[in-house]
Design an enzyme around this catalytic site. Structure first.
Site, PDB file in Angstrom:
ATOM      1  CG  ASP A  64      11.233 -50.910 -87.976  1.00  0.00           C
ATOM      2  OD1 ASP A  64      12.288 -50.603 -87.397  1.00  0.00           O
ATOM      3  OD2 ASP A  64      10.163 -50.293 -87.800  1.00  0.00           O
ATOM      4  CB  SER A  65       9.980 -55.764 -84.753  1.00  0.00           C
ATOM      5  OG  SER A  65      11.288 -55.636 -84.237  1.00  0.00           O
ATOM      6  CG  HIS A 173       6.885 -60.104 -83.393  1.00  0.00           C
ATOM      7  ND1 HIS A 173       7.164 -60.834 -82.266  1.00  0.00           N
ATOM      8  CD2 HIS A 173       7.729 -59.042 -83.362  1.00  0.00           C
ATOM      9  CE1 HIS A 173       8.119 -60.227 -81.585  1.00  0.00           C
ATOM     10  NE2 HIS A 173       8.479 -59.141 -82.221  1.00  0.00           N
TER      11      HIS A 173
HETATM   12  P1  IMP Z   1      13.679 -51.678 -84.057  1.00  0.00           P
HETATM   13  O1  IMP Z   1      13.045 -52.720 -84.923  1.00  0.00           O
HETATM   14  O2  IMP Z   1      15.159 -51.741 -84.085  1.00  0.00           O
HETATM   15  O3  IMP Z   1      13.109 -50.324 -84.298  1.00  0.00           O
HETATM   16  O4  IMP Z   1      13.350 -52.023 -82.539  1.00  0.00           O
HETATM   17  C1  IMP Z   1      12.203 -52.661 -82.182  1.00  0.00           C
HETATM   18  C2  IMP Z   1      11.994 -52.602 -80.680  1.00  0.00           C
HETATM   19  O5  IMP Z   1      10.742 -53.224 -80.403  1.00  0.00           O
HETATM   20  C3  IMP Z   1      13.028 -53.389 -79.886  1.00  0.00           C
HETATM   21  O6  IMP Z   1      14.087 -52.591 -79.464  1.00  0.00           O
HETATM   22  C4  IMP Z   1      12.205 -53.878 -78.701  1.00  0.00           C
HETATM   23  O7  IMP Z   1      12.126 -52.888 -77.718  1.00  0.00           O
HETATM   24  C5  IMP Z   1      10.834 -54.090 -79.319  1.00  0.00           C
HETATM   25  N1  IMP Z   1      10.732 -55.473 -79.791  1.00  0.00           N
HETATM   26  C6  IMP Z   1      10.756 -55.924 -81.078  1.00  0.00           C
HETATM   27  N2  IMP Z   1      10.681 -57.262 -81.133  1.00  0.00           N
HETATM   28  C7  IMP Z   1      10.628 -57.670 -79.847  1.00  0.00           C
HETATM   29  C8  IMP Z   1      10.566 -58.956 -79.250  1.00  0.00           C
HETATM   30  O8  IMP Z   1      10.579 -60.017 -79.901  1.00  0.00           O
HETATM   31  N3  IMP Z   1      10.507 -58.966 -77.900  1.00  0.00           N
HETATM   32  C9  IMP Z   1      10.515 -57.841 -77.137  1.00  0.00           C
HETATM   33  N4  IMP Z   1      10.598 -56.630 -77.641  1.00  0.00           N
HETATM   34  C10 IMP Z   1      10.657 -56.537 -78.990  1.00  0.00           C
END
Ligand code: IMP
Length: 188
Positions: A64-65, A173
């Site tokens: 989750d990021s 990250h």
């Molecule tokens: P989730 O982890 O599926 O909730 O989505 C994390 C969201 O954060 C992604 O859809 C991107 O919009 C953004 N994100 C996470 N990591 C990156 C990255 O390495 N580059 C650019 N955007 C990121």
């Protein structure tokens, strides 16, 4: 070879994971829909990792990021993926630039990635990676995904979207979190 079941439908994340984890792991996408309603990256990562039950010789992981921008008090944060719809890089970046407005200072930001590991025993662990940097005034580059075109890591001039994948993975990250995960797996 250890099989890594990844709770994601995001092809970009999967590609980065394969690249960073390397040839010792078989990384398989496991696209199960999980509602990401936690208040923290940790909560969401754990919830996603728990949605998969690994067998012996396997682990399940979930990433989750998101992007935390200082001037927006840490937003979009856990809601990064839903900040604009549809969540194309164009829409996400344009909305972020509009919210930040034209300013020279106060553009500090960090990408955060929490990876939760679910072992066959039922045990859960998390690792975290952070990449500090800033949001520039326009979109630059067409590699990567999400907010990559507007994020420049500290000490560099190019955005993540202008860097070769190997370079992004070294600084990002996700790269940092995954290298911690590798250490964790080696220690078991
Ligand atoms: P989730 O982890 O599926 O909730 O989505 C994390 C969201 O954060 C992604 O859809 C991107 O919009 C953004 N994100 C996470 N990591 C990156 C990255 O390495 N580059 C650019 N955007 C990121």
């Amino acid at each position: 070879m250890m099989e890594v079941l990844v709770a994601t439908g995001n092809e970009h994340k999967l590609r980065e994971m394969r690249h960073i984890l390397g040839s010792g792991f078989k990384v398989l996408g496991y696209g199960k829909r999980v509602k990401e309603d936690g208040r923290t990256f940790e909560e969401n990562a754990v919830k996603k990792a728990k949605s998969i039950r690994p067998k012996e010789g396997q682990i399940a992981i979930a990433d989750d990021s998101g992007l935390m921008v200082s001037a927006l008090n840490g937003k979009p944060g856990v809601k990064s993926a839903r900040f604009a719809s549809p969540p194309t890089p164009e829409n996400l970046c344009t909305k972020l630039l509009r919210k930040l407005g034209v300013r020279n200072g106060g553009r500090g930001a960090k990408f955060v990635c929490v990876i939760a590991v679910h072992y066959p025993s039922g045990r859960i662990k998390t690792v975290k990676g952070i990449c500090c940097g800033k949001i520039i005034n326009e979109m630059r580059g067409n590699k990567g995904f999400g907010y990559d075109p507007v994020f420049v890591p500290r000490g560099y001039r190019r955005t993540f979207a202008e860097m070769r994948p190997a370079m992004k993975n070294r600084l990002s990250h996700r790269g940092r979190a995954l290298r911690k995960l590798k250490v964790l797996l080696g220690e078991r």
